[in-house]
Design a protein around this motif. Sequence first.
Motif, short mmCIF file in Angstrom:
data_model
loop_
_atom_site.label_atom_id
_atom_site.label_comp_id
_atom_site.label_asym_id
_atom_site.label_seq_id
_atom_site.Cartn_x
_atom_site.Cartn_y
_atom_site.Cartn_z
N ALA A 215 11.17 -16.38 2.92
CA ALA A 215 10.22 -17.30 3.15
C ALA A 215 9.27 -17.74 4.87
O ALA A 215 8.26 -17.29 4.42
CB ALA A 215 10.27 -18.63 2.53
N GLN A 216 9.79 -17.49 5.35
CA GLN A 216 9.22 -18.05 7.21
C GLN A 216 8.70 -16.90 7.16
O GLN A 216 7.01 -17.07 7.83
CB GLN A 216 10.52 -18.80 7.93
N TRP A 217 9.46 -15.74 6.72
CA TRP A 217 8.59 -14.17 7.94
C TRP A 217 7.26 -14.17 6.67
O TRP A 217 6.50 -13.48 7.55
CB TRP A 217 9.89 -13.12 7.74
N GLY A 218 7.19 -13.99 5.51
CA GLY A 218 5.91 -14.21 4.91
C GLY A 218 4.72 -14.63 5.24
O GLY A 218 4.10 -14.46 4.82
N GLN B 166 1.66 -13.49 7.22
CA GLN B 166 1.18 -13.21 6.10
C GLN B 166 1.14 -11.46 4.87
O GLN B 166 0.46 -11.23 4.50
CB GLN B 166 0.23 -13.38 6.14
N LYS B 167 2.61 -11.83 4.57
CA LYS B 167 2.81 -9.79 3.63
C LYS B 167 3.95 -10.76 3.34
O LYS B 167 4.72 -11.47 3.08
CB LYS B 167 2.90 -9.14 5.02
N TRP B 168 4.30 -9.89 1.68
CA TRP B 168 5.29 -10.12 1.23
C TRP B 168 6.83 -9.64 2.08
O TRP B 168 7.07 -9.07 2.66
CB TRP B 168 4.90 -8.91 -0.02
N TYR C 105 8.76 -13.74 -1.76
CA TYR C 105 8.11 -13.79 -1.40
C TYR C 105 6.38 -13.50 -1.56
O TYR C 105 6.34 -12.97 -0.20
CB TYR C 105 8.85 -14.96 0.06
N VAL C 106 5.93 -14.14 -2.00
CA VAL C 106 4.39 -13.55 -1.57
C VAL C 106 3.53 -15.13 -0.73
O VAL C 106 3.60 -16.38 -1.37
CB VAL C 106 3.45 -13.96 -2.83
N PRO C 107 2.77 -14.20 0.22
CA PRO C 107 1.97 -15.44 1.37
C PRO C 107 0.37 -16.48 0.52
O PRO C 107 0.55 -15.40 -0.13
CB PRO C 107 1.57 -14.80 2.58
N LEU C 108 0.50 -17.57 -0.04
CA LEU C 108 -0.78 -17.80 0.10
C LEU C 108 -1.93 -17.95 0.74
O LEU C 108 -2.03 -19.44 2.01
CB LEU C 108 -0.11 -18.87 -0.61
N GLY D 249 1.05 -21.74 2.32
CA GLY D 249 2.13 -21.28 2.19
C GLY D 249 2.70 -20.23 1.30
O GLY D 249 2.57 -19.24 1.39
N VAL D 250 4.16 -20.59 0.83
CA VAL D 250 4.75 -19.20 0.36
C VAL D 250 5.31 -19.23 -1.18
O VAL D 250 5.09 -20.42 -1.91
CB VAL D 250 5.57 -18.47 0.60
N LEU D 251 4.85 -18.61 -2.12
CA LEU D 251 5.06 -18.63 -4.13
C LEU D 251 5.80 -17.67 -3.60
O LEU D 251 6.29 -16.03 -3.49
CB LEU D 251 3.83 -18.07 -4.78
#
Length: 914
Positions: free
Chosen positions: A577-580, A584-586, A601-604, A612-614
């Motif tokens: 989650a933190q890496w995404g 700003q990458k999946w 984890y998909v970046p918002l 954030g992250v979805l």
Amino acid sequence: MSQVTADARPDPDALLAHVETREGGARRGRLKIFFGASPGVGKTYAMLSEAQEKCREGIGVVVGYVETHGRKESDALLTDLEQLPPQFVEYRGVRLREFDLDAALRRKPELILVDELAHTNAEGLRHGKRWQDVIELLDAGINVDATLNVQHIESLNDVVAQITGVIVRETVPDSIVERADEIELVDLPPDDLLQRLHEGKVYMSEQARRAINQFFRRENLVALRELALRQTAERVGAQVGVERAGRGERRPWPTSDRILVCVGPSPLSGRVVRTARRMAASAHAEWIAVSVETPRQSEKAAAQIRRNLQLAERLGAEATVLSGERVVDELLSFAGKRNINKIVIGKPEFPRWREWLRGSIVDELIRRSGDIDVHVVKGESEEHELDAVSLPTSHVDWREYAWTVLVMAVCTAIAALMYGRFSAVNLTMIYLAGVVFVATRFAIGPSVVASILAALLFDFLFTEPFYSLAISDVQYVIAFIVLLATALVISGLTQRVRRQIESARRRYLRTIALYFMSRQLAAAKDSDSIVRAASRHVADVFEGDVAVLLSREGYGLSVAANHGDFKVEPTNERAAAQWGFDHQKWAGWSTETLSACAAMYVPLVTSGASLGVLALRPKERKHLLEPDQRHLLETFATQLAIALERTAFATQAATARHEAETEQMRSALLSCVSHDLRTPLAAIAGAASTLIDEPTGLSVSSRRELLQSISDEAGRLDHLVGKLLGMTRLESPGFKLEKDWYPLEELVGSALNRLRSTLSQHEIETSLPADLPLLRIDGVLIEEVLTNMLENVARYTPQGSKTSIRARAENSEILVEVIDTGPGLPPGAEKRVFRRFVRQRPPTDRSGTGLGLAICDAVIRLHGGNIGAENRTDGGARFWFTIPLTENQPEIVNVAFIREPPVPAPAIPPEAWP
């Protein structure tokens, strides 16, 4: 031939859009922008030079506003041109020269010159920005020539600030640049521009020295020049696309190379993608990786296509997935829309016989590509790529074939019952019906088997010689061939319709999912409700557990919403989650970064920043997400990010508005304190010092006069402080009204009694019906409302004027009016008078605080009523307020007293009021 004609036909939607654009342009004026990389490149000079040429051609040119900055060459070009007189505006003691928009609209020339498109107008003009003036001119049908520098484009503002270290405050929206009918780049090499600066042709000597050391450094000018060239090239490219669409042109216009690489399910596509990347790099061309999703595509093929597209994205391509029945049709249609002039595709690896049976995409693409160059590349696979995926295989459901045999047996039984009563041709219709039944319910394999069985059973059972595949009569040969061909065609067409229906169903489901997601996010009012709605919707669509992690200042990522039993607790999940979020990458499952995680984890991301992250953890993790599912999930994440950004902007706007109101109130309070407190304090100090300095030299009358002055000014201070404290008390949290039953006439009489001396020079008339119901109110505060309104009457109306106090019951409320015959309110001040520290009219008495009506507004709204003010048509002002009536009125006990008959009382003047 028909296929070629269909491909060459213009796109009706594109033609309609082009016609609408041209019609809109015919109704409004044309905008031409002289565009430059920085000040001093010669934009104004180029605009004036062209204006001189147009004047010689007989075109009516008027100079609306031009800033020459004292440059002699530009001043010389202004001499023969008609110039509109400027509009002068006083601002903070400075006389500003501005463009006169109204004069330009009245003059309505054929062409008007307006310099400095990004200029901010002075306060008090109709528009805040000069580009808004230009829009009004264009809407009025006036052609406009304007100038603009690249640093003033809104979308490049942060880029320019990063390059130059200077934040440009005056910007122009990108939509204005996109709306321009023509952009002319005025270019000057950086060395020549610096030479002009040194010669004083751009700024004065001292100003030029500062500019060279700050904004006009050579490295800044080179970067700004590149930005200007790129912006102009993009605009020209967009115009090329518009012209192609307007002409219905499907052939590419090779104004610049655009490469399309075809991505398929073969592991050899990696070689094709890398070859296309090298071609694009050597030609400095844009390149797009395209895959066509067909209904027959297997899950393994979709997974390999996804890996190939991810490779293309890593190499810098734009990845796109198309959907359609015919691959070549979709590729050529997309290539025509995007002005592709080169297509890269891999060599087929299938045997030749398979191409004869199923056709060759490469051969068809080469044959129909027209003016597009097709590059066929030999794919070279690596060993691990071949192990990663096997050739696509289809799952065989033997139950469908069993049902096919059963249906053909039923058709045979029906045909046997009809045999002898109907001709053999009619029996073939029974088999065709069975073929249609199978084709509408099962896959292509059972449909083909049904077609062949129908022909064989008809020949074996119902043609002579019976129970043999031999045919004795020639007419049965024709019937057999027609039956087989018709059955195969019907089964093929039916299968195509089924695939189209399935494709339409998937598109419909995606559209519905996006619609409901958008509607839920639009209805949400804050970030908490937004993330809850989004997580619930994503979980329903993708059938999994969802969590939304938002970045909290000082706390990092934290779970803002959680749908399901998924918790982002393990170290690897947090790391993904933190890496995404950071990159700003999946990341996570089904990606190439930390793929061992349980969730994706998909970046918002919005406006270049991560919010954030979805997180999505599907319940079925055996199969990877399909390309359309990934696109749908990405769209959901984008919508969620935009909605969160919207709420953040709304919060920031509310905070800024509150800060502005606080600052305005602070300024007003300081103004009130500096005047309304200083004046009485000065009078008290003066009178007191006189009494101290001359304790025995003053007469009794003088001492009394000074003491009276001290008393009056102290009362004035007490009145002001009381108003301030009263306003603070009303706005304090937890304030409660002390309600009780009151007759309105009692409160009116009490207010008049308090202001007996203040209203002694005014004529007061009351009209209160005797049957007015009682009010459940805070009597002290409502009396304060009446007192404040009557104080305004005494302060703002001339002596001897008449004021009426009226009341009546209507629509379950009591309406109270205070009507005066004074000068009335200034136009547009009807609502402002209820704001704090607002005094609309110059009063004859300067003792007002500007808080009286604000207190009235607060009190009435606490009681659930309304308050307002308006001017009367026959002069004067009308102030009114309403108080809601309570349904359960208290019982009133009438008590009779025996007394003498009343004697008529004379009229009582105001000074004798009780």
